[in-house]
Design an enzyme around this catalytic site. Sequence first.
Site, PDB file in Angstrom:
ATOM      1  CD  GLU A 333      -2.756  -1.237   2.470  1.00  0.00           C
ATOM      2  OE1 GLU A 333      -3.971  -1.438   2.337  1.00  0.00           O
ATOM      3  OE2 GLU A 333      -2.219  -1.138   3.586  1.00  0.00           O
TER       4      GLU A 333
HETATM    5  C1  ACM Z   1      -1.937  -5.379   4.094  1.00  0.00           C
HETATM    6  O1  ACM Z   1      -2.980  -5.868   4.570  1.00  0.00           O
HETATM    7  N1  ACM Z   1      -1.866  -4.077   3.853  1.00  0.00           N
HETATM    8  C2  ACM Z   1      -0.781  -6.207   3.805  1.00  0.00           C
END
Ligand code: ACM
Length: 522
Positions: A333
Amino acid sequence: MKKLCLVMLTIGLFSCQSNPTTGPADLTRNTIIPKPVSVTSADGTFILTSRSDIFVAEGSPEEVAVIGNYLAERLNPSTGLGLRVITDGRKPGKGDILLAINEGDTELGEEGYELVITGKVMTLTAVRPAGLFRGIQTIRQLLPPAIESATIQPGPWVIPAGTIRDWPEYGHRGEMLDVARHFFGPEDVKRFIDHLALYKMNVFHLHLSDDQGWRIEIKSWPNLTAHGGKTEVGGGEGGFFTQEEYSDIVKYAEERYITIIPEIDMPGHTNAALSSYPELNSDGKAKEPYTGTKVGFSSLDTRSEITYKFVDDVVREIAALTPGQYFHIGGDESHSTKIDDYIYFVNRVQDIVESHGKSVTGWDEIAHATLKPDVVVQYWARPANAVKGIAQGAKVLMSPCQHAYTDMKYDSTTVLGLSWAAYIEVDDAYNWDPATLVPEIKRENIVGVQAPLWAETISTFDEAEYLIFPRLPGYAEIGWTPAEMRSWDEYRVRLAAHGKRMETLGIGFYRSPLIDWDQPGL
Ligand code: ACM
């Protein structure tokens, strides 16, 4: 008796096959999780008595006596039998347990074991000490749930005769705990490690940094904890592990044959670091601390050399305290990092991790970079990323968010947890096969299974346990037991028998309506 059993089965009562307070009547009717590979029954019963002791076979490595002590510590508080660990070469007699290494039994592999139970002696053998440790969890589970009590219970402590030969399907079976969104201290973490041990898991992944907090002391960058360790989601006081505390956790896990994988999440999920050191920011200004739950807004400056000095120091200090092969670099992310910058960063950080003697693992996004040959990609969201990793020769660790995210609510009424990936009832957590879930990810690409517990919504360990249990035993079984030996209908009956065990261990688990908690046992 058979007829009576049939009648009782038909009306949904399974208890004629075993008594939940005394254990199974026949070894093949056990309720062991994860389900063992092979179980055969024999005539007779083994009984622990006040004359019982734990014998270490002559010539065993010292580690076997340590494992014997661990077993004595599990059995003595509840039985009150005062089992001793005998290492002077004497032979076991009636009611004794024998621990032995048998390097010739190679079918068992690194973590497998054989348990031979007769009316006289219970003999546990393994190729390696790790196998003995896993086998001890089987002994625990063959005894009634009261064995887990901290106070003396009446018994009897009886196990039916037979033989179990057992070994894991996957080499990596674990859970992740996010100590960054809310901090959980060393005692909580050790309790989590004990839960992993009971279900024969062998990896504990610690998510040590995120936007909301930095949780491990780095001596060369002290503000990371002095400043970045003092926040958490919701504005609580946070916390962090000193290096001594971290080393103590590593040792505690090692004694249970569990490997710690430390994660420093980067280049995104780094607000706690960016708020601790102005020089890590491209404008030279420290970020404000963050205690919300948004993701994807922070990034290290991937084109600044001080970033790589920072990463090198952090990886060096943590790697020096971590005996396991893998260092987790996060990589998920990073929505505010340009893709070229992200790739440049992951490539450089792989070199840094290797220079400190470790191999890289990271969330599936890291497959955008040029991966080194020993990298493990942790699949959580995008099959295309895992496929990209496989095409580069990487192995895959399976943590599919729709099945394995332990922070997902059980259903719409669950108060704790999130639901962005799915509601994950106990059957959804159990009913999937890592080797067939994503057609492009094949058995030979997969190193194992890991269930992450993110901590945005939980701030006490009781809350963590409510989300972990009763899903953890299912993840353990997916990792240990071959898929063709698993079935939800059979598993749910075994899981019911673990309700009393979890209760005795003081675990406030979710009483899923899919499980007949009040009619436990096969
Ligand atoms: C994640 O759940 N951002 C790896």
